[in-house]
Design an enzyme around this catalytic site. Sequence first.
Site, short mmCIF file in Angstrom:
data_model
loop_
_atom_site.label_atom_id
_atom_site.label_comp_id
_atom_site.label_asym_id
_atom_site.label_seq_id
_atom_site.Cartn_x
_atom_site.Cartn_y
_atom_site.Cartn_z
N LYS A 174 0.81 -1.06 0.03
CA LYS A 174 0.04 -0.09 0.10
C LYS A 174 0.88 1.24 -0.01
O LYS A 174 1.65 1.34 0.88
CB LYS A 174 -0.87 0.05 1.27
N GLY A 227 7.32 5.03 7.57
CA GLY A 227 6.30 6.33 7.90
C GLY A 227 6.58 6.70 9.26
O GLY A 227 7.75 6.88 9.97
N THR A 231 2.79 6.44 14.00
CA THR A 231 1.90 5.30 13.06
C THR A 231 2.67 3.87 13.46
O THR A 231 2.11 2.57 13.59
CB THR A 231 1.94 5.40 11.58
N GLU A 249 10.67 1.65 9.56
CA GLU A 249 11.74 2.89 9.43
C GLU A 249 10.88 4.07 9.63
O GLU A 249 9.86 4.34 8.92
CB GLU A 249 11.96 2.86 7.64
N CYS A 283 13.42 12.05 5.46
CA CYS A 283 13.65 11.69 6.71
C CYS A 283 15.01 11.78 7.07
O CYS A 283 15.34 12.25 8.27
CB CYS A 283 13.21 10.22 6.70
N GLU A 384 9.62 16.42 15.22
CA GLU A 384 9.95 16.29 13.81
C GLU A 384 8.96 17.11 13.11
O GLU A 384 7.86 17.10 13.14
CB GLU A 384 9.87 14.99 13.19
#
Length: 483
Positions: A174, A227, A231, A249, A283, A384
Site C-alpha cells: 500500500k 512512515g 504510526t 523505518e 526523513c 519532527e
Amino acid sequence: MTKIQNYINGTYCNPETNAWLDNYDPSIGEVYSQIAESTPQDVQAAYEAAKAAFPAWSQTPIEERSRILLNIADLIEADLDTLAAAESKDNGKPLSLATAVDIPRASANFRFFGNAITQFASEAHESVGRSTMNFTLRQPIGVVGCISPWNLPLYLFTWKVAPAIAAGNCVVAKPSEVTPMTAYLLGEILTKAGLPKGVLNIVHGTGPSAGQAIVEHPGIKAISFTGGTKTGEHLARTAAPMFKKLSLELGGKNPNLIFADCNYDKMLAVTVRSSFANQGQICLCGSRIYVEESIADQFKKDFVAKVSQLKVGNPMDSDTNLGALVSKPHMEKVLSYIDIAQEEGGNVLYGGNQVTVPGLEEGYYVEPTVIEVDSNDCTIQKEEVFGPVVTIVTFSNEEEAIAMANDVKYGLSATLWSSDLDRTMRVSKKLEAGIVWVNSWLNRDLRTPFGGVKASGVGREGGFEALRFFTEPKNVCITYNES
Ligand code: NAD
C-alpha cells in the site's frame, strides 16, 4: 478524472465498495484524480492473489526472478519522463528532483535487488569431529505486506517491494494515500515486464482502513513499514501479538554538526541541500544544525545569504528549488511549528511564511526557514517538523556538540563536518544514529544497512539486510555416517 485503481492479480480493478477518495495536486491545491478507498475486502482479494501466486513464484529460478526485476528497472527508466511528471504533480516536488532522483532511484532499486538476489548466499557450519553439517536455508516468508509514505513515493515503495519479490515472496503493498499515482502507474509496468499475476498486488486507500487490514491480516507474515513514529508504534502494537516479523523505518530529527576545521565551502553548499531538499520532507534532512562558536556568526550570515537565493515556485519550472508541500494539513502543521518556535524564543533569521506563487495561489508553498535557538530546550528541537525548517544552535566543544546531537528521542541519521580524521572517528562512534555522513549528505550505496535507532525504527533495510528480512533462516542440521 483519472481513477487510481487497485492492481490485484495482475489486473487493474475498482475497490469492492466502489468508494473513492479525492487526490490533490498540491501545486495548485485542487483535486485532480480519485483514489480507490479500499477496505479489508480488497486487502483480502489481494492476499488471496498473493497466496495463490506464492508456490510458483517461490520456486521460480533465481535467474528468472532476476531477469524480471531487471525488466522492470528498464521499463521504469524508459518511462522516466512520464513517471517524473506524475510524481511531481502528485507530490509537489520539483520536476527536476523527480527526474534526477526519485524515478532513477526507483529503477535502481529493482536493478540492485535483481542483481543482489543472484549473489545472496547463506552460511554453512561444519561441526568437525561430530560428523555433522549445519547449513542455513533461507526461504521466502510467504505473503508479506509493504506500506510506504508520501515523501519519496515511488522511490520508497520500490525500496520495499523489490527485495520482497526478489527473495521469492508475494506482496500486498500500500502506497501512501497522499501520493498514490506512481505506484498506480507501476502496475502497467509490472504486467509489461512479465511479472506473474499475483506476485505484487497494490491496494490503495487510507492507513486506518486498507493499511490496518494489511497489518492485522493473519496470513500476512511480515510487514515492512516506512512512515511516522506514531504510526509505527501503533503498527508494532497491532502486529506484536501475532508475532509478525517487522521492519520499521520511522521519523528523524537529524543533527548536522559543523566544526570550525571543516571544508567550509563544501559544507555550506551541502548544508543548504541537506536542510531544504524536497522542501525538507526527507526523513534524512539535517533539521538541527549545530555550529562551532568560532565560525557561528560567519556561518549564519553565509547560510542565510545562500538560502535567500532559493526559489520557491512552480514545481514544473526548471529553476525552482522548492516546490509545494505535500498537502494543506501538512503545510498548516509546518507553519504552526514555526509559530511555536517563535513563541518559545526562537529567532527567525530567514523565511517563516507561506508563499503565494503567482498563478498558483491555492498551492501549498512555504519559504525555506532558518531559526536560531539557544538550546535544545524547546519544541522545535524535539519534534519532527518534516518541512523546510532548520534550526541553528551554537556549541563550544566536541562533548557539548555530541550531547546536544544525542539529546532527542530519534536516531536516524547524522551529518558531521570536520577535516580532523581523529575527530570524525571519535564523534561518529558516539552519535546515536543508524547512519553518519562525514563530510557529505545522502551519499547512498545501496549495499549498506539503512535504518535508525531509538524512535527512528527497528531493523535495517538495504543490501543483504533487506534480503535477510524477507527470508526466514532455517538451520538444517545433518548428521552422517563417516564410513
Ligand atoms: P504515516 O505514518 O502517516 O503514513 C505512512 C504509511 O502508513 C501510509 O501509507 C499510511 O496510509 C499508512 N498508515 C497510516 N496509518 C496506518 C495504520 N493504522 N495501519 C497501517 N498503515 C497505516 O507517515 P507519512 O506522513 O506518510 O510519512 C512521513 C513520515 O515518514 C515522517 O515521519 C518521516 O520521517 C517518515 N519517513 C521515514 C523514513 C525512513 O526511512 N526512516 C523515510 C521516509 C519517511
